[in-house]
Write a protein that holds these residues in place. Structure first.
Motif, PDB file in Angstrom:
ATOM      1  N   THR A 146       0.837  -1.203   0.000  1.00  0.00           N
ATOM      2  CA  THR A 146       0.000   0.000   0.000  1.00  0.00           C
ATOM      3  C   THR A 146       0.868   1.249   0.000  1.00  0.00           C
ATOM      4  O   THR A 146       0.613   2.194  -0.755  1.00  0.00           O
ATOM      5  CB  THR A 146      -0.953   0.008   1.219  1.00  0.00           C
ATOM      6  OG1 THR A 146      -1.797  -1.140   1.143  1.00  0.00           O
ATOM      7  CG2 THR A 146      -1.809   1.268   1.248  1.00  0.00           C
ATOM      8  N   ARG A 168       2.389   1.685  -3.487  1.00  0.00           N
ATOM      9  CA  ARG A 168       1.423   2.235  -4.454  1.00  0.00           C
ATOM     10  C   ARG A 168       1.163   3.722  -4.193  1.00  0.00           C
ATOM     11  O   ARG A 168       1.035   4.516  -5.123  1.00  0.00           O
ATOM     12  CB  ARG A 168       0.110   1.463  -4.408  1.00  0.00           C
ATOM     13  CG  ARG A 168       0.165   0.129  -5.112  1.00  0.00           C
ATOM     14  CD  ARG A 168      -1.212  -0.483  -5.294  1.00  0.00           C
ATOM     15  NE  ARG A 168      -1.990  -0.594  -4.070  1.00  0.00           N
ATOM     16  CZ  ARG A 168      -1.904  -1.610  -3.202  1.00  0.00           C
ATOM     17  NH1 ARG A 168      -1.057  -2.599  -3.424  1.00  0.00           N
ATOM     18  NH2 ARG A 168      -2.657  -1.640  -2.126  1.00  0.00           N
ATOM     19  N   ALA A 197      -6.472   3.693   5.072  1.00  0.00           N
ATOM     20  CA  ALA A 197      -6.524   2.471   4.262  1.00  0.00           C
ATOM     21  C   ALA A 197      -6.650   1.221   5.131  1.00  0.00           C
ATOM     22  O   ALA A 197      -6.933   0.137   4.617  1.00  0.00           O
ATOM     23  CB  ALA A 197      -5.281   2.374   3.378  1.00  0.00           C
TER      24      ALA A 197
END
Length: 128
Positions: free
Chosen positions: A66, A69, A108
């Motif tokens: 994550t 990205r 997230a």
């Protein structure tokens, strides 16, 4: 006497100046879910206020991917908050559009706020 003066100068530019500095650069690589390196910055950066699972813990690969990205191809600006015991910069890091890296990772669900150090800055600690 010169050594004493030098010691005073070195001590006076320690944590106080570290809190007002920023470092910036293109992301070179992500080490794990809360540590990365920037081009032109000699030390790795530990993202301030963020606690991601360690490599041997469940969720570590999700946190790392994550973060990869989120920051891939980006130039970050990090406000230096401290230097940790491993010599890493502890920085509150921001994407070019102003988004806070730690806030994005917490939102997230792949990392959590490191309440001991953040003092509840991101609003997820008990008692906030």
């Amino acid at each position: 006497m010169i050594v004493s003066v030098l010691a005073i100068v070195v001590l006076s530019v320690g944590p106080a100046s570290a809190q007002t500095n920023t470092v910036s650069g293109a992301v070179r690589y992500v080490t794990d879910g809360d540590t990365l390196s920037l081009r032109g910055v000699d030390r790795p950066i530990r993202v301030w206020g963020l606690d991601a699972p360690e490599r041997n813990e469940r969720g570590a690969s999700a946190a790392t991917s994550t973060l990869q990205r989120l920051v891939a191809g980006q130039s970050l600006t990090c406000r230096v908050r401290d230097i940790d015991r491993y010599g890493r910069i502890v920085g509150q890091c921001f994407l070019p559009d102003g988004r806070d890296i730690a806030a994005q990772m917490i939102a997230a669900g792949v990392a959590r706020e490191y309440c001991y150090f953040s003092g509840g800055y991101y609003g997820t600690c008990r008692g906030n």
